[in-house]
Design an enzyme around this catalytic site. Sequence first.
Site, PDB file in Angstrom:
ATOM      1  N   TYR A 162       2.916   2.319  -0.933  1.00  0.00           N
ATOM      2  CA  TYR A 162       4.300   1.927  -0.654  1.00  0.00           C
ATOM      3  C   TYR A 162       5.276   2.824  -1.402  1.00  0.00           C
ATOM      4  O   TYR A 162       6.183   3.424  -0.808  1.00  0.00           O
ATOM      5  CB  TYR A 162       4.511   0.464  -1.047  1.00  0.00           C
ATOM      6  N   LYS A 166       7.722   5.579   0.369  1.00  0.00           N
ATOM      7  CA  LYS A 166       9.162   5.296   0.288  1.00  0.00           C
ATOM      8  C   LYS A 166       9.886   6.480  -0.350  1.00  0.00           C
ATOM      9  O   LYS A 166      11.016   6.813   0.027  1.00  0.00           O
ATOM     10  CB  LYS A 166       9.429   4.016  -0.501  1.00  0.00           C
TER      11      LYS A 166
END
Length: 364
Positions: A162, A166
């Site tokens: 993640y 991101k």
Amino acid sequence: MESQRDDVAMRWCVVTGGRGFMARHLVAALLRSGEWRVRVTDLAPTIVLGPGENEGLLGDALRDGRAVYASVDVCNLDQVIKAFDGVDVVFHTVAADPSKNNLQLHYKVNVEGTKSVIDACKICKVKRLIHTSSSAVVFDGVHELLNVNESLPYPDKFPDAYAQTKAEAEKLVMKANGTNDLLTCCIRPSSIFGPGDLILPTLDRYGRTQFTIGDGKNYDDFVYVENVVHSHICAERILSTVEGAKRSGGKAYFITNMEPMNMWDFIHMVQGELGHKRLFKMRLPVLIIKPISYLVEWGCKVLSYGMFQPQILTPARIKYVTLNRTFSCNKAIEELGYKPTVTIMDGLRTTVKSYIQLQNKDFS
């Protein structure tokens, strides 16, 4: 400040991933402002309104045309272009589930999806793109973060897929600023909470077994969801001015409640507001819990994340909940005009009240 806004009232904006937690609050705020018609996009073929939505603001807006829903996969450029046609501003909130540490999934949604969004913005001549990033983009899972600001570089390694993807998506958005007259800005919220989040159901379920992982001394920066929404709207307004576009275009901003606090105190405060009395307190040393976390992550992969959700006990989550992680909002205050509008305590009480009301409706 000289404004770049059009004179046409009720312009169109898009909220990608518009049925997500923060995005629902953002859609509501945009509709309440009276300035926007909102195109809500998400993966579901049709929009299913939750408790209170049909009779509320969103339901009314869908009926009178101030809001429309479009089923869109952000990885499908043709679908995204169709959704962005005639739109002035895009709020891009789509992200893969952070609890699923699957690099292929996160890369597809967070990176390739963001590429599609940027490309569609250029093709459709969208004026401004506000991207929902994360404070996790500067976290390596090893070093503590204490009141860090935006000068902190991206780490060489990330604790999970993640954070890694991101960060990659954020770089793409910032690089796109100024191309095809597109202005961009990235918002990096810290740990978000509020009505409709997944934190309260979990803490309610395990409310009587209050445990601490590690020494229990680490601080975190929490942020109420309406403050995150407010920061997105601040960013859009700033980019709509000539001076603001020059200053904030292509930049990223940390957003918190500006009330850093002990993470475990916050959790226990939530459980207290839910009415849970402590039966016992348990401290779990990291050296003991870490091997268990690897088994949990392995179990999630074996079961394809279907029946078994990892929650807190994964190697990456252990890093997030045992290290200090606080961030400075000075840049957002000075350049975006951001200031929290709801305190942590007021936000917590509102969140708990909303959760309890929803529970009562479910059981009535």
